[in-house]
Design a protein around this motif. Sequence first.
Motif, short mmCIF file in Angstrom:
data_model
loop_
_atom_site.label_atom_id
_atom_site.label_comp_id
_atom_site.label_asym_id
_atom_site.label_seq_id
_atom_site.Cartn_x
_atom_site.Cartn_y
_atom_site.Cartn_z
N ARG A 211 0.79 -1.16 -0.13
CA ARG A 211 0.00 0.13 -0.17
C ARG A 211 0.84 1.27 -0.15
NH1 ARG A 211 -5.19 -1.06 1.48
NH2 ARG A 211 -4.98 -3.14 2.60
N THR A 267 -5.91 11.41 3.34
CA THR A 267 -4.84 10.51 3.57
C THR A 267 -5.15 8.95 2.61
OG1 THR A 267 -4.87 10.87 5.90
CG2 THR A 267 -3.89 8.83 5.30
N GLU A 268 -4.51 9.27 1.66
CA GLU A 268 -4.78 8.18 0.58
C GLU A 268 -4.01 6.89 0.62
OE1 GLU A 268 -5.88 9.25 -4.23
OE2 GLU A 268 -5.09 10.58 -2.66
N PHE A 269 -4.82 5.65 0.45
CA PHE A 269 -4.05 4.43 0.67
C PHE A 269 -4.16 3.52 -1.04
CE2 PHE A 269 -5.96 5.60 4.51
CZ PHE A 269 -5.03 5.38 5.31
N LEU A 270 -3.04 3.51 -1.75
CA LEU A 270 -3.17 3.03 -3.11
C LEU A 270 -2.48 1.65 -3.20
CD1 LEU A 270 -1.66 5.91 -4.81
CD2 LEU A 270 -3.87 6.14 -3.97
N ARG A 271 -3.30 0.90 -3.77
CA ARG A 271 -2.36 -0.66 -4.19
C ARG A 271 -2.41 -0.84 -5.57
NH1 ARG A 271 -5.90 -5.05 -1.86
NH2 ARG A 271 -3.89 -6.10 -1.69
N ALA A 275 -9.67 0.86 -9.47
CA ALA A 275 -10.79 -0.27 -9.51
C ALA A 275 -11.50 -0.19 -10.91
CB ALA A 275 -11.80 -0.19 -8.31
N GLN A 278 -14.50 2.01 -11.76
CA GLN A 278 -14.17 3.46 -11.44
C GLN A 278 -13.88 4.52 -12.49
OE1 GLN A 278 -14.16 6.95 -10.12
NE2 GLN A 278 -14.42 5.28 -8.36
N ASP B 135 -12.73 3.28 -3.82
CA ASP B 135 -12.95 3.18 -5.22
C ASP B 135 -14.14 2.40 -5.61
OD1 ASP B 135 -11.13 4.92 -6.72
OD2 ASP B 135 -10.20 3.40 -7.94
N GLU B 136 -14.33 1.18 -5.04
CA GLU B 136 -15.26 0.27 -5.32
C GLU B 136 -16.46 0.86 -5.06
OE1 GLU B 136 -12.80 -0.27 -3.70
OE2 GLU B 136 -11.43 -1.85 -4.85
N ILE B 167 -7.89 0.72 10.03
CA ILE B 167 -6.70 0.20 9.39
C ILE B 167 -7.12 -1.42 9.32
CG2 ILE B 167 -4.22 -0.37 9.34
CD1 ILE B 167 -4.02 2.25 10.82
N PHE B 170 -9.31 -2.49 6.34
CA PHE B 170 -8.98 -1.99 5.15
C PHE B 170 -9.46 -2.82 4.12
CE2 PHE B 170 -4.70 0.59 5.67
CZ PHE B 170 -5.25 1.74 5.79
N GLY B 171 -9.58 -4.01 4.15
CA GLY B 171 -9.86 -4.90 3.22
C GLY B 171 -9.37 -5.09 1.96
N VAL B 174 -8.64 -1.41 -3.71
CA VAL B 174 -7.23 -1.06 -4.38
C VAL B 174 -7.15 0.42 -4.13
CG1 VAL B 174 -7.17 -2.46 -6.06
CG2 VAL B 174 -8.20 -0.18 -6.61
N ASN B 175 -8.32 1.38 -3.65
CA ASN B 175 -7.95 2.89 -3.46
C ASN B 175 -8.90 3.20 -2.33
OD1 ASN B 175 -8.40 5.88 -3.71
ND2 ASN B 175 -6.96 5.44 -5.27
N ILE B 176 -8.27 3.49 -1.32
CA ILE B 176 -9.19 3.99 -0.04
C ILE B 176 -8.68 5.23 0.17
CG2 ILE B 176 -9.52 3.74 2.49
CD1 ILE B 176 -8.64 0.85 2.00
N ILE B 177 -9.60 6.32 0.44
CA ILE B 177 -9.14 7.56 0.91
C ILE B 177 -10.03 8.29 2.31
CG2 ILE B 177 -10.58 8.84 -0.62
CD1 ILE B 177 -8.50 11.11 -1.05
N TRP B 178 -8.99 8.63 3.17
CA TRP B 178 -9.62 9.03 4.45
C TRP B 178 -9.76 10.79 4.07
CZ3 TRP B 178 -6.58 6.54 9.00
CH2 TRP B 178 -6.79 5.13 9.01
#
Lengths: 463, 220, 252
Positions: A211, A267-271, A275, A278, B135-136, B167, B170-171, B174-178
Amino acid sequence: MSARQPIDQFAASLPGDRRSSVLGSCQAATSKRLTALADDFAHADDLRRLAARIKQHTLDHLDTYLEAATARLEEQGVKVHFASEAEEARSLIHQILAERGAKRIVKAKSMVTEEIHLNDYLIDRGLECLETDLGEFIIQIDGDIPSHIIRPITHKNRREIAQSFEREGLGAYNDDPEVITRRARVHLRDRYMKSQAGITGANFVCADSGRIVLVTNEGNSRFSMAPNPLHIAVVGIEKIIPRDRDLGVFLNLLARSATGQRLTVYTEFLRGPKAPGQPSGPEEMHVVFLDNGRSRILGSDCREILRCIRCGACQNVCPVYRQASGHAYRSTYGGPIGAVLTPLLAGDDFAAFADLPKASSLCGACREVCPVDIPIPDMLLKLRHQAHDAGIRSPGAPPMAPFAELATRPVIWRGAMTLSRAANLVPTQLLPVPALQSWLKLRTLPHWRGGEFRQWMATRKKP
Amino acid sequence: MDGHPEEAMNRNDLFQKLRASAPASPEPYPDYDDAMLLSRTGHPTDLEASFRQQFTSINGYAFDSPGPLISLLRATANTRGYCDPALFPILGQPLADAGLEVSTLYHRSRYDDYQFGITRASGAIAETGTLILTDEQTSDRLAALSPWVHVAVLDPATIAPSIPEAIKRFGSSVNIIWVTGPSRTADVEGILIEGVHGPGVQVAYLSPVLSWTAPASPSF
Amino acid sequence: MSLAAAPTKPVSHRVLLMATCLCDAFFPEAAQATVQVLESAGCEVLFPQDQTCCGQPAFNSGDFSASRRVARHTETVFAGELPVIVPSGSCAAMHMHGNAIQFEREPDAARFDDLGRRTWELCDFLVHGLGLTSWPGSFPHRIALHHSCHTRGSGTRSAMQTLLESIDGLTLVPFAQEDQCCGFGGTFSVSFPHVSGSMGTLKLDHALKETPEFMTSADLSCLMHLSGLADRQNRPFKILHVAQILLASLPR
Ligand code: SF4
């Protein structure tokens, strides 16, 4: 004295209003940080020490963690690259962009791309490369360089900014910060929408999940990764942390240390790429891991400096930074972090920056606020030692060999202590010692009373 | 890998250097309890109440019925916008009924016409008043970003008590934004200005997921 | 490694005094007060005649070979088991921390670990060593307490606070930006005259605004710098080492 320390000279030439604005903003940021931590955590120092240990652990096993992070990222469809130095990173990034025909680039604030001077490189090759963080945007239109990690334009006032906006055709002169911000909003969103690629840094990379974590307050990194199909993240190899779980430690510390917020707004979490369903966001994602001297630092006795999470707290609290401002440090990183990191990153150019570690009274305030508890003063000392061993002369500093000679001969020492009382008879301004004269320009010296205590001790009657 | 031979060399080189610089006595991974990461507000008893309180303290607006949202949109002259089609029945419709212009299509070329954007939140964090978007479940990243007002429809059952818990949840996204408050800057003389690139107004619309139904047909 | 906890320090009523070169040269009253304060707390104070300096000036300038020579001399002078008491947070920190850096790769590093472990700053020793929780007597004055930088994170800060607050009539006067450095920093004060002077002036501005009668500190180096500045600027400013206050407060 003839020779002077460049940072002292820079500080002396700083206009008064600039100095007071740097001083004021640093004081405010320091107290916000303190309140944010103390209000929320009974044992904030434990949290700092925990963060230090997690980061140190990661650095001590960086090969393993970097390998794991790379594997995760590749599994998730991210293209991972490695660049050993700045030029390699720049040409690699240029190549990725050129192969996809991307000419209009938007960039979110990233210290590492500053470090490798990516903008100029891409612009020289005919690409449009636009900084989107408000402060960095102003830096870019002014052809300036950032003077603080978190507040890049802390050295500019609103009038200067309004003049720049007027000059760039962003509207008639208006120095209201709100108007300035709205104008930047309008100008930049059009450019986001027309962009073909987004470049960002990364604040953390989790090895267990691959991530990439990015934080911004303005939302510009999000906007750099919404309307265009290509995202390139440029990441120093020291940004890895072991697990997603550890983010709980670092996110709590980063925003509080930087701006006194509990969390940064975005605060962005990218993997990986967006998607499948999207509509907005990159279809292709690249990560460029940059070494640029970091593996060398890792093998040195200053390896702890790589724990740094670029929060700027050490700059805010540093009394020298407060007096001299960031540009005095002649590099991307100013203040305590820069005084250590810049000479280390310089490699063969160490001598050119060997004066930076001298610019400290070793007061230790930086270490006290550092969210990853980096012993910055210790490193300043080690670098001073390195400079001394390399025979690099330091302006204004008296030689120490005679002192060592005297201080290891107790009989002569005692004699000198008493005899020097004679100096009281000579006007001090006449003594031909440069260090003494530098002292006396600003301060008086107390009367010399060498040996009096020893005499008292030897002759008194014990109670 | 892209297969550039010099890149493969770099990679090997780098890993070799890293292995060579590993210290004799490396720092072990510290044992720690997530409890030490919890801030003053990290132990909420009533998740929804705590979320509202924190969210409001960072200048967010928390609503649970269309009325106050409609008033806010009118008062700030943000009367045209976008709504995720899946959310149209619960929120788009009432707004449309109140005379606001609501579209369920986001056209990029008209990004400036959307003064508000309604999208779905995947969760929230009570400790910090943070909205979680993925994103989903976000119908369009831009719709949650370009309008002046962003309305995140949040099922109160998805509020996590704390950062460590969020945290853990999270699951596989592919893209989570807080999102913790409105977009902001203090770059100019340290003066706080909200609404730089992202929304200047952030709304959490709390609504239990059971009331959500199938997408309705677009209007505008 | 720096992430480990500090080792425990020895306590005894027989102590070695390290008077510091600054007291030796300029401030005999502070060293005398240190002796008398320790004696009033029931200690026997031994003063090794061959002591000179901890070596810090050379250490701070990066000349480790010069400073190691001085440190080796000092270690020999203070050899043994007894606690070493220093009326200076800065010289104490040199023993407790600085030597660890410059002897990291030296064969005799262990001797300096031991010296560091035995070294105490005066107030730290009184409170955290001897276990005092208050100081007798009275000193009816308004005092600005300057926490010298080398006492950051050490037991000295709380110890000074405890002792001074317990003295009858003594008022600690808070002032703005207390945690900021006075600008001395040894050779820093002569090689960065502008920055050093500005830092000191700022400290004076903040402290004098609250009109204390004296400023005190665990370190005379800071006080010497500040009073020298104040003197040049013709601003009235009086200093006392903390040991002098403790001594003056004692009932006669
Ligand atoms: S050294 Fe520490 S305080 Fe300074 S920027 Fe890095 S993390 Fe922040």
